[in-house]
Design an enzyme around this catalytic site. Structure first.
Site, PDB file in Angstrom:
ATOM      1  N   ARG A 152       0.838  -1.195   0.000  1.00 20.11           N
ATOM      2  CA  ARG A 152       0.000   0.000   0.000  1.00 20.11           C
ATOM      3  C   ARG A 152       0.875   1.248   0.000  1.00 20.11           C
ATOM      4  O   ARG A 152       2.033   1.218   0.399  1.00 20.11           O
ATOM      5  CB  ARG A 152      -0.894   0.030   1.250  1.00 20.11           C
ATOM      6  CG  ARG A 152      -2.069  -0.925   1.192  1.00 20.11           C
ATOM      7  CD  ARG A 152      -2.917  -0.828   2.446  1.00 20.11           C
ATOM      8  NE  ARG A 152      -2.161  -1.171   3.635  1.00 20.11           N
ATOM      9  CZ  ARG A 152      -1.687  -0.298   4.518  1.00 20.11           C
ATOM     10  NH1 ARG A 152      -1.915   0.994   4.383  1.00 20.11           N
ATOM     11  NH2 ARG A 152      -0.987  -0.698   5.564  1.00 20.11           N
TER      12      ARG A 152
ATOM     13  N   LYS B 229      -8.371  -2.606   1.383  1.00 22.00           N
ATOM     14  CA  LYS B 229      -8.178  -1.717   2.514  1.00 22.00           C
ATOM     15  C   LYS B 229      -8.934  -0.386   2.338  1.00 22.00           C
ATOM     16  O   LYS B 229      -9.252   0.275   3.331  1.00 22.00           O
ATOM     17  CB  LYS B 229      -6.676  -1.492   2.764  1.00 22.00           C
ATOM     18  CG  LYS B 229      -6.017  -2.649   3.571  1.00 22.00           C
ATOM     19  CD  LYS B 229      -6.625  -2.795   4.921  1.00 22.00           C
ATOM     20  CE  LYS B 229      -6.037  -3.668   5.996  1.00 22.00           C
ATOM     21  NZ  LYS B 229      -5.231  -4.796   5.846  1.00 22.00           N
TER      22      LYS B 229
ATOM     23  N   ASP C 263      -8.976 -10.482   8.856  1.00 15.22           N
ATOM     24  CA  ASP C 263      -8.445  -9.109   8.859  1.00 15.22           C
ATOM     25  C   ASP C 263      -9.395  -7.993   9.282  1.00 15.22           C
ATOM     26  O   ASP C 263      -8.955  -7.021   9.883  1.00 15.22           O
ATOM     27  CB  ASP C 263      -7.926  -8.797   7.454  1.00 15.22           C
ATOM     28  CG  ASP C 263      -6.945  -7.642   7.423  1.00 15.22           C
ATOM     29  OD1 ASP C 263      -6.023  -7.636   8.257  1.00 15.22           O
ATOM     30  OD2 ASP C 263      -7.100  -6.738   6.587  1.00 15.22           O
TER      31      ASP C 263
ATOM     32  N   ARG D  94       2.063 -12.185  -1.368  1.00 18.78           N
ATOM     33  CA  ARG D  94       0.713 -12.403  -0.837  1.00 18.78           C
ATOM     34  C   ARG D  94      -0.076 -13.390  -1.669  1.00 18.78           C
ATOM     35  O   ARG D  94       0.192 -13.567  -2.865  1.00 18.78           O
ATOM     36  CB  ARG D  94      -0.070 -11.085  -0.869  1.00 18.78           C
ATOM     37  CG  ARG D  94       0.431 -10.030   0.076  1.00 18.78           C
ATOM     38  CD  ARG D  94      -0.261 -10.143   1.410  1.00 18.78           C
ATOM     39  NE  ARG D  94       0.214  -9.109   2.327  1.00 18.78           N
ATOM     40  CZ  ARG D  94      -0.308  -8.898   3.528  1.00 18.78           C
ATOM     41  NH1 ARG D  94      -1.309  -9.633   3.958  1.00 18.78           N
ATOM     42  NH2 ARG D  94       0.168  -7.962   4.306  1.00 18.78           N
TER      43      ARG D  94
ATOM     44  N   LYS E 220      -2.179 -12.022  12.613  1.00 16.65           N
ATOM     45  CA  LYS E 220      -3.645 -12.145  12.552  1.00 16.65           C
ATOM     46  C   LYS E 220      -4.064 -13.322  11.672  1.00 16.65           C
ATOM     47  O   LYS E 220      -4.830 -14.184  12.082  1.00 16.65           O
ATOM     48  CB  LYS E 220      -4.286 -10.857  11.983  1.00 16.65           C
ATOM     49  CG  LYS E 220      -4.178  -9.650  12.866  1.00 16.65           C
ATOM     50  CD  LYS E 220      -4.917  -8.450  12.293  1.00 16.65           C
ATOM     51  CE  LYS E 220      -4.389  -7.979  10.946  1.00 16.65           C
ATOM     52  NZ  LYS E 220      -2.993  -7.543  10.958  1.00 16.65           N
ATOM     53  N   THR E 221      -3.541 -13.334  10.446  1.00 12.34           N
ATOM     54  CA  THR E 221      -3.936 -14.373   9.493  1.00 12.34           C
ATOM     55  C   THR E 221      -3.413 -15.734   9.944  1.00 12.34           C
ATOM     56  O   THR E 221      -4.136 -16.728   9.957  1.00 12.34           O
ATOM     57  CB  THR E 221      -3.419 -14.025   8.082  1.00 12.34           C
ATOM     58  OG1 THR E 221      -3.986 -12.768   7.706  1.00 12.34           O
ATOM     59  CG2 THR E 221      -3.810 -15.068   7.055  1.00 12.34           C
TER      60      THR E 221
ATOM     61  N   HIS F  49      -9.586  -3.858  13.132  1.00 14.83           N
ATOM     62  CA  HIS F  49      -8.537  -4.480  12.321  1.00 14.83           C
ATOM     63  C   HIS F  49      -8.084  -5.739  13.063  1.00 14.83           C
ATOM     64  O   HIS F  49      -7.103  -5.714  13.820  1.00 14.83           O
ATOM     65  CB  HIS F  49      -7.372  -3.496  12.150  1.00 14.83           C
ATOM     66  CG  HIS F  49      -6.336  -3.967  11.169  1.00 14.83           C
ATOM     67  ND1 HIS F  49      -4.999  -3.679  11.294  1.00 14.83           N
ATOM     68  CD2 HIS F  49      -6.455  -4.688  10.035  1.00 14.83           C
ATOM     69  CE1 HIS F  49      -4.338  -4.214  10.287  1.00 14.83           C
ATOM     70  NE2 HIS F  49      -5.192  -4.829   9.505  1.00 14.83           N
TER      71      HIS F  49
ATOM     72  N   SER G  37       0.272  -5.074  10.699  1.00 14.99           N
ATOM     73  CA  SER G  37       0.760  -5.960   9.650  1.00 14.99           C
ATOM     74  C   SER G  37       1.914  -6.830  10.156  1.00 14.99           C
ATOM     75  O   SER G  37       2.829  -6.332  10.814  1.00 14.99           O
ATOM     76  CB  SER G  37       1.210  -5.126   8.460  1.00 14.99           C
ATOM     77  OG  SER G  37       1.520  -5.980   7.404  1.00 14.99           O
TER      78      SER G  37
HETATM   79  P1  ATP Z   1      -1.449  -8.230   7.616  1.00 11.60           P
HETATM   80  O1  ATP Z   1      -2.295  -7.233   8.374  1.00 11.60           O
HETATM   81  O2  ATP Z   1      -0.383  -7.563   6.829  1.00 11.60           O
HETATM   82  O3  ATP Z   1      -2.265  -9.200   6.828  1.00 11.60           O
HETATM   83  P2  ATP Z   1      -1.086 -10.258   9.691  1.00 11.60           P
HETATM   84  O4  ATP Z   1      -1.263  -9.720  11.071  1.00 11.60           O
HETATM   85  O5  ATP Z   1      -2.195 -11.049   9.118  1.00 11.60           O
HETATM   86  O6  ATP Z   1      -0.611  -9.071   8.731  1.00 11.60           O
HETATM   87  P3  ATP Z   1       0.444 -12.618   9.210  1.00 11.60           P
HETATM   88  O7  ATP Z   1       0.156 -12.660   7.761  1.00 11.60           O
HETATM   89  O8  ATP Z   1      -0.248 -13.616  10.073  1.00 11.60           O
HETATM   90  O9  ATP Z   1       0.217 -11.152   9.767  1.00 11.60           O
HETATM   91  O10 ATP Z   1       2.016 -12.704   9.374  1.00 11.60           O
HETATM   92  C1  ATP Z   1       2.722 -13.233  10.461  1.00 11.60           C
HETATM   93  C2  ATP Z   1       4.022 -13.768   9.900  1.00 11.60           C
HETATM   94  O11 ATP Z   1       4.945 -14.045  10.937  1.00 11.60           O
HETATM   95  C3  ATP Z   1       3.788 -15.063   9.166  1.00 11.60           C
HETATM   96  O12 ATP Z   1       4.630 -15.070   8.050  1.00 11.60           O
HETATM   97  C4  ATP Z   1       4.200 -16.119  10.204  1.00 11.60           C
HETATM   98  O13 ATP Z   1       4.669 -17.300   9.615  1.00 11.60           O
HETATM   99  C5  ATP Z   1       5.337 -15.403  10.906  1.00 11.60           C
HETATM  100  N1  ATP Z   1       5.587 -15.816  12.302  1.00 11.60           N
HETATM  101  C6  ATP Z   1       6.757 -16.231  12.794  1.00 11.60           C
HETATM  102  N2  ATP Z   1       6.683 -16.499  14.099  1.00 11.60           N
HETATM  103  C7  ATP Z   1       5.434 -16.243  14.490  1.00 11.60           C
HETATM  104  C8  ATP Z   1       4.742 -16.330  15.736  1.00 11.60           C
HETATM  105  N3  ATP Z   1       5.348 -16.725  16.848  1.00 11.60           N
HETATM  106  N4  ATP Z   1       3.429 -15.968  15.758  1.00 11.60           N
HETATM  107  C9  ATP Z   1       2.804 -15.544  14.640  1.00 11.60           C
HETATM  108  N5  ATP Z   1       3.413 -15.445  13.435  1.00 11.60           N
HETATM  109  C10 ATP Z   1       4.714 -15.791  13.340  1.00 11.60           C
HETATM  110 MN    MN Z   2      -3.386 -10.804   7.431  1.00 12.62          MN
END
Ligand code: ATP
Ligand code: MN
Length: 534
Positions: free
Chosen positions: A61, A203, A260, A325, A245-246, A223, A241
Site C-alpha cells: 500500500r 483496505k 483481517d 501475498r 492475525k492471518t 482491524h 501488519s
Molecule cells: P497483515 O495485516 O499484513 O495481513 P497479519 O497480522 O495477518 O498481517 P500474518 O500474515 O499472520 O500477519 O504474518 C505473520 C508472519 O509471521 C507469518 O509469516 C508467520 O509465519 C510469521 N511468524 C513467525 N513467528 C510467528 C509467531 N510466533 N506468531 C505468529 N506469526 C509468526
Molecule cells: Mn493478514
C-alpha cells in the site's frame, strides 16, 4: 466477447460517464478471469493451479497517496492526519474524469458486483470496475459473493474504480505523485489510479467501513482476525501488519470467521470480507498447512518467484518484495464459518511483534491496560533483509490500524472499552516477536509456542495458572503454560544479560509514554495509570 447475462444497472454506469457496451465483462467466473489473464500475458499458473502475477511498481500500500474528499460529510468528523489527508471535491472530479476517460479508451473493462459485511443488517453493496481481469479476480476472492438471484435487483451503493495503468498528473490532480486512492463519501466512490497493488482495493473498503459503522451504526469496526471454538466462543486477534492475525486465526481446531476486518455489534462479530489475504514469505506446509493448501486453482498469488526452470513457488524468495501475498475465498480454509458471523468475543488478543524482546510472550491485561495498549497500538517493523542490517522500526499505530481509521482513535477505544467492561471479556497481550534478546541477538518466538499459548487461553487451561506482574509494564505473566517452556514466559529469563533486559524494557516504556502524551486528554485517569512505569 463476453455478453453480460445479467442486467447491469446502466443508469449507474452512464452517471459515472462510462459507456455501456458488450466490451464490459460482467461478473465473470474465476476460471474465465484466469484464462483472460493468461491470454493477456499478465500472469502464469503455478504447479498447484493458482494464478501468479506481479503487481508492478507497487508491491504494497502507499498510505501517503491516500486522500479523503473534505466535504460537508467528512469535514468535522474525520480526524485529519498523515493517513487521512484531505483533498478538495474539485480535484476528485478531475481524477474521476481522468479515470472514466481512461477506462472508456480501453478495448474492454471488467465489472463485479459484490458485497461487504456478512451481517445482512450492515450489508454494503459494492461495484468494482477494473482495468484488468486480475483485479476483478481479487474482488471476487476478497469480497462476499452475492447469489445470482440477488443480482437481479442489485443496487450498488459504493463504486470502486481501479485503473492501475493510468498515471495521473500530480499538479493537475493536486496529489503527491502519479498514483492515488481517493475516497468520496458524498459520491460513494473510491478511485484508484496508478497502482496495481490489489490490497488497496480491500483496505479502501475497510477505510470507509471504519467511518460508516462506528459513526452511523454504533458498530465497532476492527482491524482483527476472528475465529470460533467448538462451543461457539469467539476470539479476536488485533494486530498490525505481520503480527500474526492471518496465521494465528487459521487454526484447525477452530472455525475461521475472517483474517483481517470485522465488526462487533451488540451481540455478534461479523466479517466484512469473503476472503483472506495471507503473506507467503517463508510459508511452509508443515507450519501453516491451512494457508499453504489454499494456494490452488482460483487463488491469486502476488510477487513471488518460481524456482528457476519450474513453476514451483520459492516461498523463501523475497527479491520482488517481502510482502508476497495470496488471496483466496474464505472457504479455501477447510474450517471456515459460513456465514461468517460469530458470537461476541470472550477473549481478545492484542498481537505485537516486539523486535526488542521486551514484552512477555503472553500476558493478561486489566481493562484499563487493554485500553492503554489498544490506543498505543505498539509493534516493531523489521527492516527488509536485502538492504543490509537495520534497526527495527518501532511503530505506534492507534487501534492497531491507524492507516485505516478515519475517525479519532478515542471513538474506537471508547466503544471497545464499553464492550470489554460490559461483557467481561478477557484481554491478552501476545508478543509474536523476539525472545532471548532483541532482533539479531535473540530469536523470533516459535510459532508453535505462540499457538500453544493461544490454545491454552482458549481452552481455559490458563484460568488456574499463577500470574506475576511484569516489573515495568505491569501486565500479568503466567508462570506456567501447557506446551511452553516455563522459563520463556518471563522474558528476562531468556536474556543472558539481565541488566541489558531491564535497560531495554525501560527504554521501550519511555517510548510508550512519549507516544501516549497526545491521547492523555481523551482517557480516564485509570487508563493513564496503566502506563508502564519504572
Ligand atoms: P497483515 O495485516 O499484513 O495481513 P497479519 O497480522 O495477518 O498481517 P500474518 O500474515 O499472520 O500477519 O504474518 C505473520 C508472519 O509471521 C507469518 O509469516 C508467520 O509465519 C510469521 N511468524 C513467525 N513467528 C510467528 C509467531 N510466533 N506468531 C505468529 N506469526 C509468526
Ligand atoms: Mn493478514
Amino acid at each position: 466477447m463476453h455478453i453480460p447475462t445479467l442486467q447491469i444497472s446502466k443508469d449507474k454506469l452512464i452517471a459515472l460517464g462510462l459507456r455501456f457496451s458488450d466490451t464490459i465483462h460482467y461478473q465473470l467466473s474465476p476460471e474465465e478471469l484466469v484464462q483472460q489473464t493468461l491470454q493477456r500475458g499478465e500472469g502464469s499458473l503455478n504447479d498447484t493451479g493458482a494464478l501468479v502475477i506481479n503487481t508492478g511498481e507497487f508491491t504494497g500500500r502507499s498510505p501517503k497517496d491516500k486522500f479523503i474528499v473534505k466535504d460537508e460529510i467528512t469535514s468535522n468528523v474525520v480526524d485529519w492526519n498523515d493517513f487521512n489527508q484531505p483533498i478538495e471535491e474539485k480535484y476528485f472530479t478531475v481524477i474521476l474524469d481522468k479515470i472514466t476517460s481512461y477506462l472508456n479508451s480501453l478495448p474492454e473493462i471488467w465489472l463485479r458486483d459484490c458485497v461487504a459485511c456478512a451481517d445482512s443488517r450492515y450489508r454494503l453493496n459494492l461495484r468494482v470496475i477494473t482495468e484488468t481481469p486480475v483485479m476483478n479476480l481479487f474482488a471476487y476472492n476478497m469480497f462476499l459473493r452475492p447469489e445470482q438471484g440477488e443480482l437481479e435487483n442489485y443496487d450498488p451503493e459504493w463504486q470502486i474504480l481501479s485503473a492501475p495503468g493510468l498515471k495521473l498528473n500530480a499538479t493537475e490532480c493536486w496529489i503527491r505523485q502519479h498514483n492515488a486512492v481517493v475516497v468520496s463519501f458524498r459520491h460513494k466512490m473510491i478511485l484508484i489510479a496508478g497502482t496495481g497493488y490489489t490490497g488497496e482495493i480491500k483496505k479502501s473498503i475497510f477505510g470507509i467501513l471504519n467511518f460508516i459503522l462506528p459513526h452511523k451504526k454504533n458498530v465497532l469496526s476492527m482491524h482483527c482476525s476472528a475465529n470460533v471454538g467448538k462451543n461457539g466462543e469467539t476470539a479476536i486477534f488485533f494486530g498490525l501488519s505481520g503480527t500474526g492475525k492471518t496465521t494465528l486465526s487459521a487454526d484447525p481446531g477452530r472455525k475461521l470467521i475472517g483474517d483481517d476486518e470485522h465488526g462487533w455489534t451488540n451481540d455478534s462479530v461479523f466479517n466484512f470480507e469473503g476472503g483472506c489475504y495471507a503473506k507467503c514469505i517463508h510459508l511452509s506446509k508443515e507450519k501453516e498447512p491451512e494457508i499453504y493448501n489454499a494456494i490452488r486453482k482460483g487463488a491469486l498469488v502476488e510477487n513471488v518467484k518460481f524456482f528457476p526452470g519450474t513453476n514451483e513457488i520459492n516461498f523463501e524468495d523475497g527479491s520482488v518484495t517481502e510482502n508476497t501475498r495470496v488471496s483466496y475465498p474464505l472457504n479455501y480454509i477447510t474450517n471456515s464459518l459460513d456465514p461468517s458471523i460469530g458470537n461476541a468475543p470472550k477473549n481478545i488478543f492484542f498481537l505485537t511483534c516486539d523486535a526488542y524482546g521486551v514484552l512477555p510472550p503472553i500476558s493478561k491485561l486489566t481493562p484499563e491496560q487493554a485500553m492503554y495498549h489498544f490506543i498505543s497500538g505498539y509493534t516493531a517493523k523489521i527492516a527488509g533483509t536485502e538492504t543490509g542490517i537495520k534497526d527495527p522500526k518501532l511503530t505506534f499505530s492507534a487501534c492497531f490500524g491507524a492507516p485505516f481509521i478515519p475517525l479519532h482513535p478515542a471513538k474506537y477505544a471508547e466503544m471497545l472499552g464499553q464492550k470489554i467492561r460490559n461483557e467481561k471479556v478477557s484481554v491478552w497481550l501476545v508478543n509474536t516477536g523476539w525472545t532471548g534478546g532483541p532482533y539479531l541477538v535473540g530469536n523470533r518466538i516459535r510459532l508453535e509456542f505462540t499457538r500453544s499459548m493461544v490454545s491454552a487461553v482458549l481452552d481455559a487451561r490458563l484460568d488456574s495458572a499463577e500470574f506475576q506482574n511484569h516489573p515495568v509494564f505491569g501486565v500479568a505473566m503466567p508462570v506456567s503454560c501447557p506446551g511452553v517452556p516455563p522459563e520463556m514466559l518471563n522474558p528476562v529469563n531468556t536474556w543472558n544479560d539481565k541488566e541489558a533486559y531491564n535497560e531495554q524494557a525501560k527504554c521501550l516504556a519511555g517510548r510508550f509514554i512519549e507516544n501516549f502524551k497526545r491521547y492523555e486528554s481523551f482517557v480516564s485517569p485509570e487508563v493513564l495509570a496503566s502506563a508502564p512505569g519504572f
